[in-house]
Design a protein around this motif. Structure first.
Motif, PDB file in Angstrom:
ATOM      1  N   CYS A   1      35.584  39.542  48.031  1.00 18.31           N
ATOM      2  CA  CYS A   1      35.020  38.794  46.913  1.00 18.31           C
ATOM      3  C   CYS A   1      36.161  38.399  45.987  1.00 18.31           C
ATOM      4  CB  CYS A   1      33.957  39.610  46.156  1.00 18.31           C
ATOM      5  SG  CYS A   1      34.582  41.096  45.337  1.00 18.31           S
ATOM      6  N   VAL A   2      35.874  37.530  45.026  1.00 15.53           N
ATOM      7  CA  VAL A   2      36.856  37.131  44.017  1.00 15.53           C
ATOM      8  C   VAL A   2      36.286  37.460  42.651  1.00 15.53           C
ATOM      9  CG1 VAL A   2      38.075  35.197  42.940  1.00 15.53           C
ATOM     10  CG2 VAL A   2      37.863  35.307  45.438  1.00 15.53           C
ATOM     11  N   VAL A   3      37.086  38.140  41.844  1.00 13.52           N
ATOM     12  CA  VAL A   3      36.673  38.518  40.493  1.00 13.52           C
ATOM     13  C   VAL A   3      37.758  38.092  39.518  1.00 13.52           C
ATOM     14  CG1 VAL A   3      36.004  40.409  38.963  1.00 13.52           C
ATOM     15  CG2 VAL A   3      35.401  40.510  41.390  1.00 13.52           C
ATOM     16  N   GLY A   4      37.351  37.498  38.385  1.00 16.06           N
ATOM     17  CA  GLY A   4      38.291  37.106  37.344  1.00 16.06           C
ATOM     18  C   GLY A   4      37.649  37.234  35.980  1.00 16.06           C
ATOM     19  N   GLY A   5      38.347  37.857  35.052  1.00 13.64           N
ATOM     20  CA  GLY A   5      37.807  38.012  33.700  1.00 13.64           C
ATOM     21  C   GLY A   5      36.490  38.760  33.662  1.00 13.64           C
ATOM     22  N   GLY A   6      36.299  39.675  34.604  1.00 15.93           N
ATOM     23  CA  GLY A   6      35.070  40.450  34.665  1.00 15.93           C
ATOM     24  C   GLY A   6      33.920  39.747  35.350  1.00 15.93           C
ATOM     25  N   GLN A   7      34.136  38.495  35.797  1.00 18.96           N
ATOM     26  CA  GLN A   7      33.067  37.721  36.430  1.00 18.96           C
ATOM     27  C   GLN A   7      33.302  37.597  37.939  1.00 18.96           C
ATOM     28  OE1 GLN A   7      30.369  36.559  34.574  1.00 18.96           O
ATOM     29  NE2 GLN A   7      31.386  37.860  33.049  1.00 18.96           N
ATOM     30  N   VAL A   8      32.236  37.655  38.693  1.00 16.05           N
ATOM     31  CA  VAL A   8      32.328  37.464  40.138  1.00 16.05           C
ATOM     32  C   VAL A   8      32.328  35.960  40.419  1.00 16.05           C
ATOM     33  CG1 VAL A   8      31.262  37.912  42.375  1.00 16.05           C
ATOM     34  CG2 VAL A   8      31.118  39.635  40.564  1.00 16.05           C
TER      35      VAL A   8
END
Length: 263
Positions: free
Chosen positions: A164-171
């Motif tokens: 998966c990809v996660v950035g800034g706490g968001q999926v």
């Protein structure tokens, strides 16, 4: 004798080169590996006769390695030796990746073959815990890595994907049938991608004798194209192809490569 049931990519050639005795290279039609010549090319419609042939050739061990997509089955090509296996083949194609591979592994074992994991034959492919890149993860990346692991753990019972990809706490993305490259190429257009991480690891309870998650130089290129900040993998749970080149390209792109122990 060892037989490699080989798919796309460079992994089968690496496994073959590491053996003291050359293995028998068996390739599913349409999924030829890089840098390795096939001794046998077979179709799923001929799986029964393929298994019989392996036995007659003295094969006792089998290793699945390399990328294979779900093949299309042409009922008109199914031979007599494969006909009794049709219910099992159909069952495997209706399941998720891990379920399908468990069915196939079970079939090989019932036929009398020992199924070996790639990392049994080439242990150096598995990465221990640590940051492999020059750049190190910051506090937000630590939080995003933990969130990514939680997402993959939650998805494991559904047998969906391994990344998966996660950035800034968001999926930002979840791997499904299209695989990691497809996910990375279709992320939402958001500034969160700039600090985002590709998080990759095996499914909980996954049979590690086939379809182990894998990264390599091509993964680094795809992550860079996606505008992400780096890659987080499960320590001792992900295969790292061509480690020196992969780490070098990670550093050249200013990315992070972190092998993290799941918590």
């Amino acid at each position: 004798m060892l037989a490699l049931v080989a798919g796309r990519g460079s992994l089968p050639a690496q496994v073959a080169a590491a053996q003291t005795k050359a293995p028998l290279v068996c390739v599913l039609e349409g999924f030829a590996p890089e840098g390795l010549k096939a001794d046998i090319v077979f179709r799923l419609e001929h799986l029964g006769s393929f298994l019989i042939k392996l036995g007659h050739m003295g094969v006792t061990e089998v290793c699945f390695c390399g990328g294979i997509d779900r093949p299309q089955v042409d009922p008109s090509l199914i031979d007599a030796d494969t006909l009794p296996l049709v219910p099992l083949i159909q069952k495997s194609l209706e399941q998720g990746d891990d379920g399908a591979l468990r069915t196939v592994i079970g079939l090989f074992e019932q036929t009398g073959f020992r199924v070996r994991a790639v990392h049994e034959l080439l242990p150096d492919l598995m990465v221990p815990e640590g940051v492999l890149s020059t750049r190190t993860p910051d506090a937000q990346m630590h939080r995003d890595a933990a969130r990514g692991q939680a997402v993959l753990s939650a998805l494991s019972p559904l047998d969906v994907g391994q990344a998966c990809v996660v950035g800034g706490g968001q999926v930002l993305g979840i791997e499904t049938l299209g695989g990691t490259d497809h996910m990375l190429a279709h992320l939402p257009d958001t500034p969160l991608r700039e600090g985002g991480l590709l998080v990759k690891g095996p499914k909980a309870g996954q049979d590690q004798r086939a379809d182990m998650p894998t990264i390599g130089p091509d993964t680094v290129a795809a992550v860079a194209r996606a505008g992400l900040a780096g890659i987080v993998i499960d320590a001792c749970g992900v295969i790292l192809l061509d480690p020196d080149t992969t780490v070098s390209r990670v550093d050249d792109a200013g990315l992070i490569l972190w092998s993290r122990t799941p918590t």
